[in-house]
Write an enzyme that holds these catalytic residues in place. Structure first.
Site, PDB file in Angstrom:
ATOM      1  N   SER A 134      -2.491   1.579  19.297  1.00  0.00           N
ATOM      2  CA  SER A 134      -2.370   1.941  20.632  1.00  0.00           C
ATOM      3  C   SER A 134      -1.148   1.697  21.003  1.00  0.00           C
ATOM      4  O   SER A 134      -0.065   1.300  20.106  1.00  0.00           O
ATOM      5  CB  SER A 134      -2.988   0.738  21.393  1.00  0.00           C
ATOM      6  OG  SER A 134      -2.464   0.576  22.818  1.00  0.00           O
TER       7      SER A 134
ATOM      8  N   TYR B 196      -5.787  -7.258  24.793  1.00  0.00           N
ATOM      9  CA  TYR B 196      -5.976  -5.914  24.244  1.00  0.00           C
ATOM     10  C   TYR B 196      -4.690  -5.675  23.326  1.00  0.00           C
ATOM     11  O   TYR B 196      -4.686  -5.341  22.178  1.00  0.00           O
ATOM     12  CB  TYR B 196      -5.903  -4.787  25.393  1.00  0.00           C
ATOM     13  CG  TYR B 196      -6.084  -3.278  24.823  1.00  0.00           C
ATOM     14  CD1 TYR B 196      -4.956  -2.542  24.571  1.00  0.00           C
ATOM     15  CD2 TYR B 196      -7.386  -2.958  24.403  1.00  0.00           C
ATOM     16  CE1 TYR B 196      -5.247  -1.507  24.297  1.00  0.00           C
ATOM     17  CE2 TYR B 196      -7.255  -1.897  24.077  1.00  0.00           C
ATOM     18  CZ  TYR B 196      -6.402  -0.768  23.849  1.00  0.00           C
ATOM     19  OH  TYR B 196      -6.383   0.509  23.511  1.00  0.00           O
TER      20      TYR B 196
HETATM   21  C1  GCO Z   1      -3.978  -0.305  29.977  1.00  0.00           C
HETATM   22  C2  GCO Z   1      -4.904   0.945  29.052  1.00  0.00           C
HETATM   23  C3  GCO Z   1      -3.949   1.052  27.828  1.00  0.00           C
HETATM   24  C4  GCO Z   1      -4.453   2.191  27.142  1.00  0.00           C
HETATM   25  C5  GCO Z   1      -3.827   2.647  25.868  1.00  0.00           C
HETATM   26  C6  GCO Z   1      -2.533   2.884  25.616  1.00  0.00           C
HETATM   27  O1  GCO Z   1      -4.654  -1.146  30.400  1.00  0.00           O
HETATM   28  O2  GCO Z   1      -2.910   0.138  30.234  1.00  0.00           O
HETATM   29  O3  GCO Z   1      -6.104   0.617  29.037  1.00  0.00           O
HETATM   30  O4  GCO Z   1      -4.075   0.037  27.225  1.00  0.00           O
HETATM   31  O5  GCO Z   1      -5.952   2.065  26.881  1.00  0.00           O
HETATM   32  O6  GCO Z   1      -4.224   1.581  24.611  1.00  0.00           O
HETATM   33  O7  GCO Z   1      -2.209   3.146  24.522  1.00  0.00           O
END
Ligand code: GCO
Length: 255
Positions: free
Chosen positions: A146, A159
Site C-alpha cells: 500500500s 492498516y
Molecule cells: C485510507 C485508504 C488507504 C488505501 C490504500 C492507499 O483509509 O486512507 O483505505 O489505506 O486503501 O491503502 O494505498
C-alpha cells in the site's frame, strides 16, 4: 520476447479475488494464460467471479476460505493441491482496514487487521513455498502492499502497521527463498477505486483531495494493478525480487 510476459501453463492462487484489486489481478492473469484458484470468504461473490473468468477459457476454481483462521491455512492449502494442482504463482490481495483514531482503536480491530493483512499472508506464503521447495519447483509471490507501506494518514494505525510489515516481509521472504527460485515482490497501490475505499470516494472532500494530491489526477483502478502483477508473475521479471513497486499515480514522488 513478448511471450515472456505470458502466463500460459501457470497456476495462480489469488486471495481477495471476489472483488477489487484481487479480482482485477485474476482477470489479468487469466487473460495472460494462467489457470486460477480464487480465494475469498464470500462464496457467492467468489462463484460469480469464477463464472465470469471461465469465459476466458482458463481453468478457474473457487476456494472459499476465511483467512482469519490462520492455523487452518496449511491443511486447507494442502487440500487444494490434489484437486487443482500446485500453484506456482501466489497473489496475496486480501486485506481489510479498521479506521479509527489510534486512541479509540479496539484491540479486536487491531488483531483482526494484523491477522488478515500480515499473519495470514506469511502463513500462506509459507504453505506455498513448502510445496514448491519439496517439489524442487520455482514460483512467484506478489504481495499487495500500500501507499501506507511508506507513508500514512490519521485513523489508519492498524492498516498502516500491517502494510509496513508487508513491505519488509516481502524482502525477508525474497532473501530466504532466492536460492530456491521463489521470487517475492510487492505492489503498493495508491488510492484505488474499490469497495474498501468506497467510503472515501463518496466523501466529496476526500475525493477532491485524492485527485489533487495524485500527480496523475485520478483514483487508480484494479486494472492499473493487474498488468504490473502479470509482469511480476511472468518470466519477464526473472531478475526482480525483494522489491516493493509503488503503483500510485506519482503520489510518493512529490510532497
Ligand atoms: C485510507 C485508504 C488507504 C488505501 C490504500 C492507499 O483509509 O486512507 O483505505 O489505506 O486503501 O491503502 O494505498
Amino acid at each position: 520476447m513478448m511471450d515472456q510476459f505470458r502466463l500460459d501453463g501457470r497456476l495462480a492462487l489469488i486471495t481477495g479475488a471476489n472483488k477489487g484489486i484481487g479480482l482485477g489481478i485474476a482477470r489479468g492473469m487469466a487473460a495472460a494464460g494462467a489457470d486460477v484458484i480464487l480465494v475469498a470468504r464470500n462464496r457467492d461473490e467468489l462463484d460469480a467471479a469464477a463464472g465470469e473468468l471461465r469465459q476466458s477459457g482458463r481453468r478457474v476454481a473457487a476456494a472459499p476460505f476465511d483467512l482469519r483462521q490462520t492455523a487452518e491455512i496449511p491443511a486447507w492449502y494442502e487440500s487444494l493441491v490434489p484437486q487443482h494442482g500446485c500453484p506456482d504463482i501466489l497473489v496475496n490481495a486480501a486485506g481489510i482496514t479498521r479506521r479509527a483514531p489510534a486512541e479509540e482503536l479496539t484491540l479486536d480491530d487491531w488483531n483482526e487487521t494484523i491477522t488478515v493483512n500480515l499473519t495470514a499472508v506469511f502463513v500462506l506464503c509459507q504453505a506455498f513455498a513448502r510445496r514448491l521447495i519439496a517439489a524442487g519447483a520455482k514460483g512467484k509471490i506478489i504481495n499487495i502492499a500500500s501507499l501506507m507501506t511508506a507513508a500514512t494518514r490519521r485513523t489508519t494505525a492498524a492498516y498502516t502497521a500491517s502494510k509496513g510489515g508487508i513491505g519488509q516481509l516481502t524482502k525477508a521472504l525474497a532473501i530466504d527463498w532466492a536460492d530456491r527460485g521463489i521470487l517475492v515482490n510487492a505492489i503498493a497501490p495508491g488510492y484505488i477505486a474499490t469497495r474498501l475505499t468506497e467510503p472515501l470516494r463518496t466523501d466529496p472532500e476526500f475525493d477532491a483531495w485524492v485527485k489533487k494530491r495524485t500527480p496523475l489526477g485520478r483514483w487508480g483502478t484494479p486494472e492499473d494493478i493487474a498488468l504490473p502483477a502479470v509482469f511480476l508473475a511472468s518470466a519477464a521479471s526473472d531478475f526482480v525480487t525483494g522489491q516493493v513497486i509503488f503503483v500510485d499515480g506519482g503520489w510518493l514522488a512529490t510532497f
